[in-house]
Design a protein around this motif. Structure first.
Motif, short mmCIF file in Angstrom:
data_model
loop_
_atom_site.label_atom_id
_atom_site.label_comp_id
_atom_site.label_asym_id
_atom_site.label_seq_id
_atom_site.Cartn_x
_atom_site.Cartn_y
_atom_site.Cartn_z
N ALA A 284 13.79 59.44 -1.83
CA ALA A 284 13.92 58.09 -1.07
C ALA A 284 13.94 57.02 -2.31
O ALA A 284 14.85 56.11 -2.43
CB ALA A 284 12.53 57.69 -0.39
N GLU A 285 13.10 57.17 -3.47
CA GLU A 285 13.41 56.38 -4.62
C GLU A 285 14.50 56.54 -5.10
O GLU A 285 15.38 55.44 -5.67
CB GLU A 285 12.09 56.45 -5.53
CG GLU A 285 12.01 55.49 -6.46
CD GLU A 285 10.74 55.50 -7.37
OE1 GLU A 285 10.53 54.74 -8.31
OE2 GLU A 285 9.85 56.48 -7.03
N GLN B 235 17.46 54.51 -3.55
CA GLN B 235 17.46 53.25 -3.63
C GLN B 235 17.89 52.78 -5.03
O GLN B 235 18.58 51.90 -5.23
CB GLN B 235 16.00 52.77 -3.46
CG GLN B 235 15.43 52.82 -2.05
CD GLN B 235 13.89 52.60 -2.03
OE1 GLN B 235 13.27 52.26 -3.05
NE2 GLN B 235 13.32 52.19 -0.63
N LEU C 88 20.93 50.70 -6.41
CA LEU C 88 20.72 49.43 -7.33
C LEU C 88 21.42 49.58 -8.68
O LEU C 88 21.96 48.56 -9.09
CB LEU C 88 19.37 49.16 -7.35
CG LEU C 88 18.65 48.02 -8.27
CD1 LEU C 88 19.14 46.76 -7.66
CD2 LEU C 88 17.33 48.00 -8.52
N ASN D 152 27.34 57.81 0.95
CA ASN D 152 27.27 56.27 0.77
C ASN D 152 28.37 55.58 0.06
O ASN D 152 28.56 56.18 -1.03
CB ASN D 152 25.65 56.18 0.17
CG ASN D 152 25.45 54.61 0.41
OD1 ASN D 152 26.40 53.75 0.09
ND2 ASN D 152 24.35 54.37 0.53
#
Length: 155
Positions: A37-38, A41, A45, A72
């Motif tokens: 999950a991290e 993200q 970023l 993505n």
């Protein structure tokens, strides 16, 4: 420091430390996390060029993270290396089907992985340079093709 960043996703602290210390020694910027999950993200970023993923993570497996990164639009450019203790042929075949950049079993000398990371980035940089040259050449050809009747190239 390098002109590219590597995302390291490894839940084992000792393995993560070995990888990040080797990258640091080579002057390669990195982001290191222990969960999917991290990782997703931070990939969005920070836009790393390369990701080294453990295949077996506690919150989701590396295959799911690989698919999430590849599908993505913001992270689809990231070249993925799997680093795993798995010897499963299904895992290797997944990597082949997913067109990952590399597959390493844990225990391989970390220097080999760092050298491969550097080579991957060099290849990408070279492709970017060639594509930039091709685009410049195409633009110049278009620009001057409009005026080709006005140019006398006879000696």
């Amino acid at each position: 420091m390098s002109d590219f960043t590597v995302l390291v996703v490894e839940d084992e602290l000792s393995a993560r430390t070995i990888i990040t210390e080797a990258l640091k020694f080579a002057g390669i910027a990195y982001i290191a996390v222990d969960n999917c999950a991290e990782a997703l993200q931070l990939a969005i970023l920070h836009q790393p060029e390369i990701a080294i993923l453990d295949m077996n993570l506690p919150d989701a497996d590396g295959k799911q993270l690989c698919q999430a990164l590849q599908t993505n639009p913001e992270t689809g450019h990231i070249k993925i290396l799997f680093l795993t203790a798995s010897r499963s042929i299904d895992d290797v075949l997944f990597g082949v089907r997913a067109h990952i950049a590399g597959f390493y079993n844990k225990g391989v000398p970390i220097g080999e992985i760092v050298q491969y990371v550097i080579a991957l980035n060099s290849d990408a940089h070279m492709r970017d340079e060639v594509n930039s040259y091709k685009e410049h050449h195409r633009a110049m050809a278009e620009k001057y093709s409009e005026h080709s009747d006005d140019i006398d190239i006879r000696p």
